[in-house]
Write a protein that holds these residues in place. Structure first.
Motif, short mmCIF file in Angstrom:
data_model
loop_
_atom_site.label_atom_id
_atom_site.label_comp_id
_atom_site.label_asym_id
_atom_site.label_seq_id
_atom_site.Cartn_x
_atom_site.Cartn_y
_atom_site.Cartn_z
N SER A 86 0.84 -1.19 0.00
CA SER A 86 0.00 0.00 0.00
C SER A 86 0.88 1.25 0.00
O SER A 86 2.00 1.23 0.50
N VAL A 87 0.34 2.31 -0.51
CA VAL A 87 1.03 3.59 -0.44
C VAL A 87 0.58 4.36 0.79
O VAL A 87 0.84 5.54 0.93
N ALA A 88 -0.09 3.67 1.70
CA ALA A 88 -0.61 4.29 2.92
C ALA A 88 0.52 4.87 3.76
O ALA A 88 1.68 4.49 3.62
N TYR A 89 0.16 5.73 4.65
CA TYR A 89 1.11 6.41 5.52
C TYR A 89 1.81 5.47 6.50
O TYR A 89 2.86 5.79 7.02
N THR A 90 1.23 4.33 6.75
CA THR A 90 1.81 3.37 7.70
C THR A 90 2.44 2.22 6.93
O THR A 90 1.81 1.65 6.05
N PRO A 91 3.68 1.87 7.26
CA PRO A 91 4.31 0.75 6.55
C PRO A 91 3.65 -0.59 6.89
O PRO A 91 2.88 -0.69 7.85
N ASP A 92 3.97 -1.60 6.11
CA ASP A 92 3.48 -2.96 6.32
C ASP A 92 1.96 -3.09 6.15
O ASP A 92 1.31 -3.86 6.84
N ARG A 93 1.44 -2.34 5.22
CA ARG A 93 0.05 -2.47 4.82
C ARG A 93 0.02 -2.82 3.34
O ARG A 93 0.93 -2.47 2.59
N TYR A 94 -1.04 -3.50 2.94
CA TYR A 94 -1.14 -4.01 1.58
C TYR A 94 -2.50 -3.72 0.99
O TYR A 94 -3.48 -3.54 1.72
N VAL A 95 -2.56 -3.74 -0.32
CA VAL A 95 -3.83 -3.73 -1.05
C VAL A 95 -3.94 -5.11 -1.68
O VAL A 95 -3.03 -5.56 -2.38
N MET A 96 -5.03 -5.79 -1.38
CA MET A 96 -5.24 -7.16 -1.87
C MET A 96 -6.55 -7.24 -2.62
O MET A 96 -7.55 -6.68 -2.19
N LEU A 97 -6.51 -7.93 -3.75
CA LEU A 97 -7.71 -8.16 -4.55
C LEU A 97 -8.05 -9.63 -4.46
O LEU A 97 -7.21 -10.50 -4.72
N TYR A 98 -9.30 -9.90 -4.06
CA TYR A 98 -9.80 -11.28 -3.97
C TYR A 98 -10.99 -11.44 -4.89
O TYR A 98 -11.77 -10.51 -5.10
N GLU A 99 -11.15 -12.65 -5.40
CA GLU A 99 -12.30 -13.00 -6.22
C GLU A 99 -13.06 -14.11 -5.50
O GLU A 99 -12.48 -15.07 -5.02
N LYS A 100 -14.37 -13.96 -5.46
CA LYS A 100 -15.22 -14.97 -4.80
C LYS A 100 -15.18 -16.27 -5.58
O LYS A 100 -15.25 -16.28 -6.81
N LEU A 101 -15.06 -17.38 -4.88
CA LEU A 101 -15.05 -18.70 -5.52
C LEU A 101 -16.48 -19.16 -5.82
O LEU A 101 -17.40 -18.83 -5.15
#
Length: 101
Positions: A86-101
């Motif tokens: 993530s480009v968030a202000y706090t490190p060690d954050r992520y943007v994750m994309l999930y698809e429903k099964l």
């Protein structure tokens, strides 16, 4: 009957939902509200390595707030398509994309 959604965005709230549910039980709850072709985008930390989490996650839940346990909870319902820092202000954050099964 609950309304169904084809898209869910969770920005900087996954850890709060985790606390409210006392673990990863929220995943099934959200999955049940989604259409079969839905996608979910999450921006959040995935474990205790994020410096903010020590003050946020109660001590008795900290061992559960781990990416491997998130993956285990997601796997019956969702397939992870992508994970990026993530480009968030706090490190060690992520943007994750999930698809429903």
């Amino acid at each position: 009957k609950l309304p169904e959604f084809d898209r869910v965005y969770m920005g900087n709230v996954m850890h709060y939902i985790f606390i409210e549910f006392g673990g990863w039980g929220w995943v099934e709850h959200v999955a049940n509200m989604m259409e079969s072709t839905g996608r979910m985008v999450i921006e959040a930390p995935t474990g205790m390595e994020c410096s903010d989490m020590a003050d946020c996650i109660p001590a008795d839940l900290q061992s559960e707030f781990h990416e491997d346990k998130l993956a285990l909870a997601m796997s019956p319902h969702f397939k992870r398509i992508q994970k990026v820092k993530s480009v968030a202000y706090t490190p060690d954050r992520y943007v994750m994309l999930y698809e429903k099964l």
